[in-house]
Scaffold this motif. Structure first.
Motif, PDB file in Angstrom:
ATOM      1  N   GLU A  19       0.933  -1.285  -0.070  1.00  0.00           N
ATOM      2  CA  GLU A  19       0.004  -0.093   0.038  1.00  0.00           C
ATOM      3  C   GLU A  19       0.805   1.184  -0.169  1.00  0.00           C
ATOM      4  O   GLU A  19       1.910   1.340   0.603  1.00  0.00           O
ATOM      5  CB  GLU A  19      -1.000   0.107   1.258  1.00  0.00           C
ATOM      6  N   THR A  20       0.621   2.118  -0.927  1.00  0.00           N
ATOM      7  CA  THR A  20       1.213   3.450  -0.955  1.00  0.00           C
ATOM      8  C   THR A  20       0.442   4.849  -0.683  1.00  0.00           C
ATOM      9  O   THR A  20       0.906   5.624  -0.406  1.00  0.00           O
ATOM     10  CB  THR A  20       1.876   3.637  -2.090  1.00  0.00           C
ATOM     11  N   ASP A  21      -0.926   4.505  -0.410  1.00  0.00           N
ATOM     12  CA  ASP A  21      -1.858   5.662  -0.123  1.00  0.00           C
ATOM     13  C   ASP A  21      -1.474   6.034   1.424  1.00  0.00           C
ATOM     14  O   ASP A  21      -1.669   5.288   2.273  1.00  0.00           O
ATOM     15  CB  ASP A  21      -3.367   5.267  -0.477  1.00  0.00           C
ATOM     16  N   ALA A  22      -1.340   7.123   1.630  1.00  0.00           N
ATOM     17  CA  ALA A  22      -0.809   7.636   3.046  1.00  0.00           C
ATOM     18  C   ALA A  22      -2.193   7.407   3.893  1.00  0.00           C
ATOM     19  O   ALA A  22      -1.980   7.200   4.932  1.00  0.00           O
ATOM     20  CB  ALA A  22      -0.163   9.105   2.923  1.00  0.00           C
ATOM     21  N   VAL A  23      -3.267   8.018   3.145  1.00  0.00           N
ATOM     22  CA  VAL A  23      -4.492   7.879   4.102  1.00  0.00           C
ATOM     23  C   VAL A  23      -4.711   6.363   4.656  1.00  0.00           C
ATOM     24  O   VAL A  23      -5.403   6.264   5.525  1.00  0.00           O
ATOM     25  CB  VAL A  23      -5.609   8.654   3.607  1.00  0.00           C
ATOM     26  N   ALA A  24      -4.909   5.770   3.684  1.00  0.00           N
ATOM     27  CA  ALA A  24      -5.196   4.275   3.845  1.00  0.00           C
ATOM     28  C   ALA A  24      -4.372   3.547   4.943  1.00  0.00           C
ATOM     29  O   ALA A  24      -4.571   2.944   5.689  1.00  0.00           O
ATOM     30  CB  ALA A  24      -5.052   3.305   2.751  1.00  0.00           C
ATOM     31  N   LEU A  25      -3.037   4.205   4.853  1.00  0.00           N
ATOM     32  CA  LEU A  25      -1.873   3.649   5.763  1.00  0.00           C
ATOM     33  C   LEU A  25      -2.429   4.335   7.184  1.00  0.00           C
ATOM     34  O   LEU A  25      -2.149   3.464   8.232  1.00  0.00           O
ATOM     35  CB  LEU A  25      -0.532   4.075   5.205  1.00  0.00           C
ATOM     36  N   MET A  26      -2.642   5.434   7.206  1.00  0.00           N
ATOM     37  CA  MET A  26      -3.039   5.974   8.511  1.00  0.00           C
ATOM     38  C   MET A  26      -4.035   5.530   9.170  1.00  0.00           C
ATOM     39  O   MET A  26      -4.116   5.370  10.388  1.00  0.00           O
ATOM     40  CB  MET A  26      -3.262   7.523   8.425  1.00  0.00           C
ATOM     41  N   ALA A  27      -5.170   5.301   8.471  1.00  0.00           N
ATOM     42  CA  ALA A  27      -6.403   4.534   8.895  1.00  0.00           C
ATOM     43  C   ALA A  27      -6.043   3.149   9.512  1.00  0.00           C
ATOM     44  O   ALA A  27      -6.569   2.705  10.805  1.00  0.00           O
ATOM     45  CB  ALA A  27      -7.524   4.446   7.729  1.00  0.00           C
ATOM     46  N   THR A  28      -5.179   2.451   8.851  1.00  0.00           N
ATOM     47  CA  THR A  28      -4.977   1.170   9.364  1.00  0.00           C
ATOM     48  C   THR A  28      -4.062   1.269  10.512  1.00  0.00           C
ATOM     49  O   THR A  28      -4.330   0.580  11.514  1.00  0.00           O
ATOM     50  CB  THR A  28      -3.963   0.487   8.249  1.00  0.00           C
ATOM     51  N   MET A  53       0.451  23.793   9.119  1.00  0.00           N
ATOM     52  CA  MET A  53      -1.007  23.517   9.176  1.00  0.00           C
ATOM     53  C   MET A  53      -1.177  21.975   9.404  1.00  0.00           C
ATOM     54  O   MET A  53      -1.081  21.474   8.153  1.00  0.00           O
ATOM     55  CB  MET A  53      -1.992  24.330   8.204  1.00  0.00           C
ATOM     56  N   LEU A  54      -1.760  21.498  10.400  1.00  0.00           N
ATOM     57  CA  LEU A  54      -2.207  20.253  10.468  1.00  0.00           C
ATOM     58  C   LEU A  54      -3.732  20.211  10.651  1.00  0.00           C
ATOM     59  O   LEU A  54      -4.378  21.028  11.129  1.00  0.00           O
ATOM     60  CB  LEU A  54      -1.891  19.623  11.821  1.00  0.00           C
ATOM     61  N   LYS A  55      -4.162  19.028   9.836  1.00  0.00           N
ATOM     62  CA  LYS A  55      -5.724  18.958   9.834  1.00  0.00           C
ATOM     63  C   LYS A  55      -5.829  17.559  10.190  1.00  0.00           C
ATOM     64  O   LYS A  55      -5.049  16.557   9.895  1.00  0.00           O
ATOM     65  CB  LYS A  55      -6.395  19.198   8.417  1.00  0.00           C
ATOM     66  N   ILE A  56      -7.052  17.281  10.921  1.00  0.00           N
ATOM     67  CA  ILE A  56      -7.285  15.814  11.594  1.00  0.00           C
ATOM     68  C   ILE A  56      -7.361  15.062  10.377  1.00  0.00           C
ATOM     69  O   ILE A  56      -7.794  15.060   9.252  1.00  0.00           O
ATOM     70  CB  ILE A  56      -8.682  15.844  12.243  1.00  0.00           C
ATOM     71  N   GLY A  57      -6.833  13.723  10.562  1.00  0.00           N
ATOM     72  CA  GLY A  57      -7.064  12.584   9.653  1.00  0.00           C
ATOM     73  C   GLY A  57      -7.611  11.530  10.311  1.00  0.00           C
ATOM     74  O   GLY A  57      -8.344  11.562  11.352  1.00  0.00           O
ATOM     75  N   PRO A  58      -7.204  10.211   9.694  1.00  0.00           N
ATOM     76  CA  PRO A  58      -7.985   9.103  10.336  1.00  0.00           C
ATOM     77  C   PRO A  58      -7.597   8.735  11.874  1.00  0.00           C
ATOM     78  O   PRO A  58      -6.534   9.153  12.182  1.00  0.00           O
ATOM     79  CB  PRO A  58      -7.287   7.773   9.664  1.00  0.00           C
ATOM     80  N   TYR A  59      -8.531   8.494  12.649  1.00  0.00           N
ATOM     81  CA  TYR A  59      -8.480   8.397  14.070  1.00  0.00           C
ATOM     82  C   TYR A  59      -9.269   7.282  14.724  1.00  0.00           C
ATOM     83  O   TYR A  59     -10.234   7.112  14.021  1.00  0.00           O
ATOM     84  CB  TYR A  59      -8.544   9.954  14.904  1.00  0.00           C
ATOM     85  N   GLN A  60      -8.914   6.975  15.864  1.00  0.00           N
ATOM     86  CA  GLN A  60      -9.774   6.122  16.805  1.00  0.00           C
ATOM     87  C   GLN A  60     -10.029   6.914  18.253  1.00  0.00           C
ATOM     88  O   GLN A  60      -9.199   7.392  18.633  1.00  0.00           O
ATOM     89  CB  GLN A  60      -9.012   4.748  17.087  1.00  0.00           C
ATOM     90  N   LYS A 145       8.280   4.470  10.419  1.00  0.00           N
ATOM     91  CA  LYS A 145       9.232   4.622   9.578  1.00  0.00           C
ATOM     92  C   LYS A 145       8.927   3.629   8.586  1.00  0.00           C
ATOM     93  O   LYS A 145       8.796   3.825   7.248  1.00  0.00           O
ATOM     94  CB  LYS A 145      10.612   4.482  10.063  1.00  0.00           C
ATOM     95  N   SER A 146       8.799   2.154   8.968  1.00  0.00           N
ATOM     96  CA  SER A 146       8.463   1.057   8.103  1.00  0.00           C
ATOM     97  C   SER A 146       7.443   1.018   7.386  1.00  0.00           C
ATOM     98  O   SER A 146       7.330   1.194   6.302  1.00  0.00           O
ATOM     99  CB  SER A 146       8.650  -0.147   9.081  1.00  0.00           C
ATOM    100  N   VAL A 147       6.204   1.437   7.978  1.00  0.00           N
ATOM    101  CA  VAL A 147       4.860   1.505   7.433  1.00  0.00           C
ATOM    102  C   VAL A 147       5.034   2.456   6.394  1.00  0.00           C
ATOM    103  O   VAL A 147       4.366   2.339   5.220  1.00  0.00           O
ATOM    104  CB  VAL A 147       3.832   1.850   8.154  1.00  0.00           C
ATOM    105  N   PHE A 148       5.430   3.698   6.561  1.00  0.00           N
ATOM    106  CA  PHE A 148       5.405   4.891   5.770  1.00  0.00           C
ATOM    107  C   PHE A 148       6.459   5.069   4.584  1.00  0.00           C
ATOM    108  O   PHE A 148       6.490   6.030   3.830  1.00  0.00           O
ATOM    109  CB  PHE A 148       4.947   6.308   6.337  1.00  0.00           C
ATOM    110  N   SER A 149       7.169   4.226   4.863  1.00  0.00           N
ATOM    111  CA  SER A 149       8.639   4.382   3.623  1.00  0.00           C
ATOM    112  C   SER A 149       7.949   4.145   2.301  1.00  0.00           C
ATOM    113  O   SER A 149       8.922   4.881   1.360  1.00  0.00           O
ATOM    114  CB  SER A 149       9.430   3.136   4.156  1.00  0.00           C
TER     115      SER A 149
END
Length: 152
Positions: A19-28, A53-60, A145-149
């Protein structure tokens, strides 16, 4: 329940392989980390969406702040300094933003894509004071680092 970092790292590697999509990675990552430890009350990402600026992304967890400038709070400090923020007592942190009144301690880690660019910060809040240790920061930094590389 306390997180087993080697198992968490293997699980996330398997779930995010290819997976390379950052938002998909963040959600997981947010989902898996949130459910890995009883100390973690709010677990999620604030994405870099513009200059300083930071904006909210995937969270629990409960609601989070929608926007956080780099100049404010623990998340802003992590983004501004591109460094881990390990805060044992959020009330003692100058400029802390209380998105949830129950938060007592916080761990925020910068997240970089495959090119080394800051794309987000990963924020974990706890209702326990001094909930996080250096080993949490080190293990989670390696996982991120590993997931988002491969993130683009």
């Amino acid at each position: 329940m306390t997180v087993d970092y080697p198992t968490l790292a293997k699980t996330l590697a398997a779930l995010t392989e290819g997976e390379t999509d950052a938002v998909a990675l963040m959600a997981t990552v947010a989902c898996e980390v949130h459910h890995a430890d009883d100390r973690f009350d709010w677990t999620g990402f604030y994405r870099v969406t513009g200059p300083e600026m930071l904006k909210i992304g995937p969270y629990q967890g409960g609601h989070g702040c929608l926007s956080i400038p780099f100049s404010r709070g623990v998340c802003g400090a992590a983004a501004r300094d591109q460094a881990v923020q390990l805060v044992a007592d959020v009330d003692a942190f100058p400029g802390h933003i209380a998105c949830a009144s129950s938060t007592r301690s916080e761990l925020v880690l910068p997240v970089f894509d495959g090119n080394g660019s800051l794309i987000a910060v990963f924020d974990i809040d706890s209702d326990q004071p001094a909930a996080f240790k250096t080993q949490d920061a080190e293990a989670l930094s390696e996982i991120l680092k590993s997931v988002f590389s491969a993130a683009i």
